[in-house]
Scaffold this active site. Structure first.
Site, PDB file in Angstrom:
ATOM      1  N   HIS A 136       0.858  -1.231  -0.037  1.00 21.17           N
ATOM      2  CA  HIS A 136       0.063   0.140  -0.087  1.00 21.17           C
ATOM      3  C   HIS A 136       0.829   1.070  -0.127  1.00 21.17           C
ATOM      4  O   HIS A 136       0.404   2.295  -0.550  1.00 21.17           O
ATOM      5  CB  HIS A 136      -0.835   0.327   1.220  1.00 21.17           C
ATOM      6  CG  HIS A 136      -1.837  -1.077   1.172  1.00 21.17           C
ATOM      7  ND1 HIS A 136      -2.435  -1.678   2.205  1.00 21.17           N
ATOM      8  CD2 HIS A 136      -2.197  -2.054   0.290  1.00 21.17           C
ATOM      9  CE1 HIS A 136      -3.200  -2.409   2.233  1.00 21.17           C
ATOM     10  NE2 HIS A 136      -3.130  -2.838   0.895  1.00 21.17           N
ATOM     11  N   CYS A 382      -3.247  -9.525   5.082  1.00 18.87           N
ATOM     12  CA  CYS A 382      -2.803  -9.172   3.743  1.00 18.87           C
ATOM     13  C   CYS A 382      -1.498  -8.422   3.530  1.00 18.87           C
ATOM     14  O   CYS A 382      -1.147  -7.942   2.333  1.00 18.87           O
ATOM     15  CB  CYS A 382      -3.977  -8.209   3.126  1.00 18.87           C
ATOM     16  SG  CYS A 382      -5.323  -9.055   2.647  1.00 18.87           S
ATOM     17  N   PHE A 383      -0.755  -8.176   4.707  1.00 16.93           N
ATOM     18  CA  PHE A 383       0.530  -7.712   4.597  1.00 16.93           C
ATOM     19  C   PHE A 383       0.658  -6.320   3.873  1.00 16.93           C
ATOM     20  O   PHE A 383       1.636  -6.046   3.386  1.00 16.93           O
ATOM     21  CB  PHE A 383       1.396  -8.742   3.974  1.00 16.93           C
ATOM     22  CG  PHE A 383       1.080 -10.194   4.210  1.00 16.93           C
ATOM     23  CD1 PHE A 383       1.159 -10.753   5.712  1.00 16.93           C
ATOM     24  CD2 PHE A 383       0.899 -10.900   3.202  1.00 16.93           C
ATOM     25  CE1 PHE A 383       0.953 -11.851   5.879  1.00 16.93           C
ATOM     26  CE2 PHE A 383       0.446 -12.250   3.542  1.00 16.93           C
ATOM     27  CZ  PHE A 383       0.509 -12.842   5.166  1.00 16.93           C
ATOM     28  N   CYS A 384      -0.355  -5.624   4.231  1.00 18.14           N
ATOM     29  CA  CYS A 384      -0.652  -4.203   3.437  1.00 18.14           C
ATOM     30  C   CYS A 384      -0.326  -4.299   1.989  1.00 18.14           C
ATOM     31  O   CYS A 384       0.343  -3.615   1.430  1.00 18.14           O
ATOM     32  CB  CYS A 384       0.529  -3.194   4.172  1.00 18.14           C
ATOM     33  SG  CYS A 384       0.359  -2.963   5.972  1.00 18.14           S
ATOM     34  N   ALA A 385      -0.861  -5.349   1.328  1.00 20.24           N
ATOM     35  CA  ALA A 385      -0.792  -5.558  -0.118  1.00 20.24           C
ATOM     36  C   ALA A 385      -2.203  -6.215  -0.445  1.00 20.24           C
ATOM     37  O   ALA A 385      -2.142  -7.273  -0.991  1.00 20.24           O
ATOM     38  CB  ALA A 385       0.224  -6.423  -0.392  1.00 20.24           C
TER      39      ALA A 385
END
Ligand code: PLP
Length: 475
Positions: A136, A382-385
């Site tokens: 992100h 989601c690991f900032c993705a």
């Protein structure tokens, strides 16, 4: 004078096998449902711990610490020297050309990208081309800056070169910047930067590489500007490189930052201020408003020196061995679904970042069991993705819509995602064995059945397991 920026590591070569012993917190024991256990950290893609030579350098530097620039005292002069010398070390580390480029210290990679997004010259109609693989931090800042187009993915979750070339052909010189990650924080894929840079330059665009994941694991060469495949802008974070003291790096064309006003204004960015005017000073100070994180910058230099002492070949080999071994073991557990390239033979061509799901169990529950029962630190979600994770999970539009509704009503119980393990230089095969043993236990149902879901957070914790963190670390 004892600032160990260069000398000590050059005298004593460090080897990969020394690292488990040099790790700060190597023998840390943490509470679990089954009593205290030694902690295993497989969350290195988020942040790495640090090593003794780095903290030694920090402690040693603190004796000399004083604010930089324009201080007349000896300590201020020495701190200024260490700070600026570190800038050279960082530039050399990534092959930056300091005649044309500038190294700007920030707080982290996110701040670095945001800074560039505010300083990169864009006009109405200009396009920033990014991809569906991005964190992100390399997506949201660009949405505020202008019109963003996304390069799609191939079925295996890699960036589609075909779609990249199609977008370049379709938008041509309207694309002013290609903003792309050096490597994925979800699948560990490493992008073909030479190819991407060359093609971006062919249409007159510049290229930003988000090297938050790449820099700790592979050498980077920004290359001279006549090389066709040079990198215009690069960002990365020290906290993913064993120097978790609050520093990020932005390297970029001087001319981008020479023009216009600094992104942040205040102390340190001016030559002269009158009540009507402010006259900006030269780079890099112009873009480093306020007092910088001098200690963090020194720690980053020391981390780079440690990398140089270890050598890339040994680092890459060690992580590839761990990755190949983990993939081999994980593939033998029928409940495990792996994402990305799962062939152990390709381990040296990717990073040691492995995402998986486990049967029907929610990823957050698996991560909780690993932590509360195995003392193994991983990451889930989601690991900032989010766009990337949703893509590799092949979620349909209807599923996404339903999910959106739930999340917006503050119910995160079905948030999509995966469990991620990510390796660092100090991790060992024995630690992977511990992970695999725990996963086998989960597969056979041998785990606590009293986990409670916090719907708002989407996190699981065992009922009635209360930990007083203050007993472990006082403030
Ligand atoms: C690929 C990628 N880009 C950017 C970031 C953001 O880094 P930072 O938290 O240092 O701002 C991360 C962090 O995980 C990342 O993995």
């Amino acid at each position: 004078m004892s600032i160990h920026l260069e000398t000590e590591l050059q005298k004593h070569k460090t080897s990969i096998t020394d690292l488990p012993n040099l790790l700060i917190g190597a023998d840390t024991v943490v509470p679990t449902l089954h009593g205290p256990k030694r902690y295993v950290n497989f969350d290195n893609a988020a942040s790495t711990p640090t090593f003794q030579p780095i903290t030694d350098a920090v402690i040693s530097f603190l004796r000399w610490y004083s604010n930089v620039h324009r201080g007349t005292g000896f300590k201020s002069q020495l701190s200024s020297w260490a700070f600026e010398r570190s800038r050279d070390i960082v530039a050399e580390f990534v092959g930056a050309d300091l005649d044309k480029q500038v190294v700007i210290f920030t707080m982290n990679a996110t701040e670095a990208i945001n800074k560039l997004s505010r300083r990169f010259p864009l006009e109405r109609g200009d396009i920033i081309l990014t991809t569906l693989m991005e964190h992100h931090s390399n997506e949201l800042p660009w949405r505020r800056a202008g019109k963003v187009e996304h390069v799609g993915l191939d079925d295996d979750g890699t960036i589609s070169k075909y779609d990249f070339l199609s977008k370049l052909a379709a938008f041509g010189s309207r694309i002013k910047l290609v903003a792309i990650s050096g490597a994925s924080n979800v699948t560990g894929y490493i992008n073909d930067l030479d190819f991407l840079a060359e093609k971006a330059h062919d249409v007159g665009a510049k290229i930003l590489v988000d090297a938050a994941q790449l820099a700790p694991h592979r050498p980077i060469d920004m290359k001279p500007h006549d090389a066709k495949r040079w990198i215009d802008y690069l960002v990365f974070s020290a906290h993913k490189m064993y120097a978790p003291f609050g520093v990020g790096v932005l390297v970029g064309d001087r001319e981008t930052f020479e023009q216009g006003d600094p992104e942040t204004v205040g102390g340190g960015v001016v030559d002269m201020v009158t009540l009507e005017e402010a006259y900006w000073t030269d780079l890099p100070e112009k873009e480093e408003a306020g007092t910088p994180d001098i200690v963090g910058v020194v720690a980053l230099s020391k981390a780079i020196r440690l990398f140089q002492s270890l050598g890339w070949e040994a680092m890459i080999q060690h992580e590839a061995k761990l990755t190949a071994y983990a993939l081999q073991q994980l593939k033998q557990i029928p409940e495990v679904t792996l994402y990305g390239d799962i062939d152990p033979a390709n381990a040296a061509q990717r990073l040691g970042v492995i995402s998986f799901n486990f049967g029907d169990l929610p990823h957050a529950l698996v991560a909780a069991i690993l932590s509360y029962e195995g003392a193994i630190g991983v990451r889930a979600g989601c690991f900032c993705a989010q766009p990337y994770v949703k893509s590799i999970l092949h979620m349909s539009d209807e599923e996404l819509k339903a999910l959106e509704k739930q999340i917006l009503s503050r119910d995160r119980s079905h948030v999509p995602g995966a469990v991620r393990v990510s390796f660092g230089l100090y991790n060992t095969k024995d630690e992977i064995d511990r992970l695999i043993e725990m996963l086998h236990k989960i597969a056979s149902g041998d785990y606590n059945k009293g986990y409670v879901l916090n719907k708002e957070k989407g996190e699981y914790a065992p009922r009635d397991f209360v930990v007083e963190f203050g007993e472990y670390f006082g403030l």
